[in-house]
Every structure is written in C-alpha cells, then in structure tokens.
Design a protein around this motif. Structure first.
Motif, mmCIF file in Angstrom:
data_model
loop_
_atom_site.group_PDB
_atom_site.id
_atom_site.type_symbol
_atom_site.label_atom_id
_atom_site.label_comp_id
_atom_site.label_asym_id
_atom_site.label_seq_id
_atom_site.Cartn_x
_atom_site.Cartn_y
_atom_site.Cartn_z
ATOM 1 N N ASN A 1 0.827 -1.199 0.000
ATOM 2 C CA ASN A 1 0.000 0.000 0.000
ATOM 3 C C ASN A 1 0.867 1.258 0.000
ATOM 4 O O ASN A 1 0.677 2.159 -0.805
ATOM 5 N N LEU B 1 -3.107 5.659 -3.689
ATOM 6 C CA LEU B 1 -4.052 5.156 -2.681
ATOM 7 C C LEU B 1 -4.167 6.173 -1.558
ATOM 8 O O LEU B 1 -4.997 7.046 -1.583
ATOM 9 N N ARG C 1 -9.385 0.399 -1.725
ATOM 10 C CA ARG C 1 -8.079 0.314 -2.370
ATOM 11 C C ARG C 1 -7.918 -1.036 -3.042
ATOM 12 O O ARG C 1 -8.406 -2.040 -2.550
ATOM 13 N N VAL D 1 -4.565 -2.792 -5.312
ATOM 14 C CA VAL D 1 -3.228 -2.529 -5.821
ATOM 15 C C VAL D 1 -2.573 -3.840 -6.245
ATOM 16 O O VAL D 1 -2.784 -4.882 -5.625
#
Length: 164
Positions: free
Chosen positions: A22, A29, A86, A88
């Motif tokens: 993250n 993000l 989020r 990713v």
C-alpha cells in the motif's frame, strides 16, 4: 501451463506485506499506518489477496465506520453500496489479470451478499488514465467528482450496478 494463483482472504499475518505494498503506492491510494490498516481490515466487507501479496483489494459497505471523504460522498447518495477503498497490484505482478480477477470475485461476493452497487473513485489530479480505462472496461460509470484534502487531490466517482 500458467496456473492462476489463488485468491484468499486477508489474514492478520498478511498485514505487514499489505502495508508495504500500500505505502509503495501511497500517491495513488493513501498512506496507511499499521493501526489504521488493522482498523480498516476489521471494518472491511471484503478483503482479499493473491499469492504472496502480488495484489490485494479492500472494500467496505455502507455500515463501515470510515471517515474518508470519498466513502462519505457515496454514503450521502446511496443507501446501500460496497466501496472499493483500495486495490493494488505489485509492480512485478502487473499484466497478469490480478485486478480483474479480484474485481470479478468481488462482484460475485457482493451479489451473494444481496448488494447491487459497487463504488470507487479514481484520481483525476494526479490523473490516472489507466485506472479510468480499467474501470470503464469493467462496466463502471462516472457519477460525480470532487476536489478533496484542501485542494490537494481531485477524484472522479464511479459506480457499477450489479444485477439485483
């Protein structure tokens, strides 16, 4: 033969790797501290990862205790929804279809839970045209925009309606 890595539930043991992934992508993000990540995962509607954290997704529903301006934008407008907070994919794992697989699994999970709206936002400043194109290809439609964080960030809001 190209074997697909399994999609699995995020566990507490995954948190350090999720935090690192993250925060490597904090510009897209948002930066998370370990306590905040643990809190959000505790609130999550759906949190999954692929492989040894090649990718992860975290979503919350309308009942989550969350103060994100983007989440609150959707809460003001929709009675029930699932918000993609989020998603990713690690740089070395891009192009393998991980994000598409996570979203498809999310769509299936959301439908089984009786929810019909998936929401998300994509940065417009700084721009993220690849994410815009990706979400459009998945059937998301733009429903609004906002400037947040004291003018430091601009976003475009999307929803995807699932069959009810």
């Amino acid at each position: 033969m190209n074997t697909l890595l399994p999609i699995s539930r995020v566990s507490p043991q995954d948190e350090p790797a999720i935090l690192a992934l993250n925060n490597t992508h904090a510009a897209e993000l948002s930066w998370l501290e370990p306590e905040r990540l643990s809190f959000l995962l505790g609130e999550a509607f759906y949190a999954r990862c692929i492989g040894a954290l090649e990718a992860f997704i975290m979503t919350l529903d309308q009942d989550a205790h969350y103060d994100s301006p983007n989440f609150l934008w959707f809460r003001e407008r929709y009675q029930r929804f699932v918000y993609v907070d989020r998603v990713v994919v690690a740089g070395e794992a891009r192009g393998r279809g991980h994000a598409r697989r996570l979203y498809q699994d999310l769509f299936d999970h959301t439908s089984r839970a009786g929810q019909t709206i998936i929401t998300c936002e994509v940065n417009t400043d700084p721009p993220n045209p690849a994410s815009d194109a990706f979400h459009a290809a998945l059937g998301f439609a733009e429903v609004g925009d906002a400037v947040i964080h004291g003018g430091k960030k601009a976003v475009r809001y999307y929803i995807r309606q699932l069959a009810g």
